[in-house]
Design an enzyme around this catalytic site. Sequence first.
Site, short mmCIF file in Angstrom:
data_model
loop_
_atom_site.label_atom_id
_atom_site.label_comp_id
_atom_site.label_asym_id
_atom_site.label_seq_id
_atom_site.Cartn_x
_atom_site.Cartn_y
_atom_site.Cartn_z
N PRO A 1 96.03 56.41 94.62
CA PRO A 1 95.51 57.22 95.73
C PRO A 1 94.04 57.61 95.61
O PRO A 1 93.69 58.79 95.49
CB PRO A 1 96.41 58.46 95.68
CG PRO A 1 96.73 58.60 94.22
CD PRO A 1 96.87 57.19 93.70
N CYS A 2 93.16 56.63 95.72
CA CYS A 2 91.73 56.95 95.71
C CYS A 2 91.33 57.75 96.94
O CYS A 2 90.26 58.39 96.96
CB CYS A 2 90.89 55.69 95.59
SG CYS A 2 91.20 54.43 96.83
N HIS A 3 92.18 57.76 97.98
CA HIS A 3 91.87 58.56 99.18
C HIS A 3 91.94 60.06 98.87
O HIS A 3 91.46 60.86 99.67
CB HIS A 3 92.82 58.21 100.32
CG HIS A 3 94.27 58.46 100.02
ND1 HIS A 3 95.05 57.58 99.29
CD2 HIS A 3 95.09 59.50 100.35
CE1 HIS A 3 96.28 58.05 99.18
NE2 HIS A 3 96.33 59.22 99.82
#
Length: 282
Positions: A250-252
Amino acid sequence: MTAELYTLDASSKDYHRIAGALAFLGDNWRDHPDLDRAARAAGLSPHHFQRVFTRWVGVSPKKFVGALAHDTAREALEDGACMLDAAFEAGLSGPGRLHDLFIAHEAVTPGDAKRRGAGLQFTWGVAPSPFGDAVMLVAPRGLSAMAFADPDVESGFADLEARYPAAEYTRDDTVARQWAERIFTPTGPEKLPLALYGTPWQRQVWRALLTIQPGETTSYKSIAEHVKSPKASRAVGAAVGANPISWLIPCHRVLASNGKLTGYHWGVERKRAMLAYETARG
């Protein structure tokens, strides 16, 4: 078509309209836009918009605007937060979880990456997702990449192919669809094998990203501290940007140090939608 498959297709079809509506509400919540205005921003009738928005986001447009108008949001805005960040501060974020994500990530030798994918065999394909069409690369040992088909399928695939230009590729959308059904289930993804082709440093950062729970966000500086390199924020940013598996890794959930939504390979609009999708279901 089963209910699960319908939900997957419908969420993908609805994504672009809902992403635009989220941006509109984030920019105009102070004016307390009514249902008709919000529906026009999405290009839908008010009745249809109410149903689609609530199904996709998890709360009604009225409740979403109400969260934006919360006193905590006002305080966050005074501190310089953007509109959607203020919404999260107002109650759409918090300790709630979308799901418990358990991923078995297999250590792959960095030599594979150095050879630019020579000797690797990928199955690739396109499948619907809640954030538009997803393009996937599947290796024998697990999912190696998931991107989004922006502005089209060919561009999405080209972006992934450039990571491993010497690899061999076979297209099979059925395989991609099977993975999408495992990833985007209403109860959250099952335990999934990921074949992460990258340097040891990149994999260390990607593993750190997996510790960020749904509904939570962090900063590049915090990730650097997590991997015991507190002065390496820029290097962390580069590794986060190289993340091959959107959504699952989850780089978001990584924001700038000032809390702003910035720097997402597949667009800030999609990052905004991902965070809203998760936190509203927390």
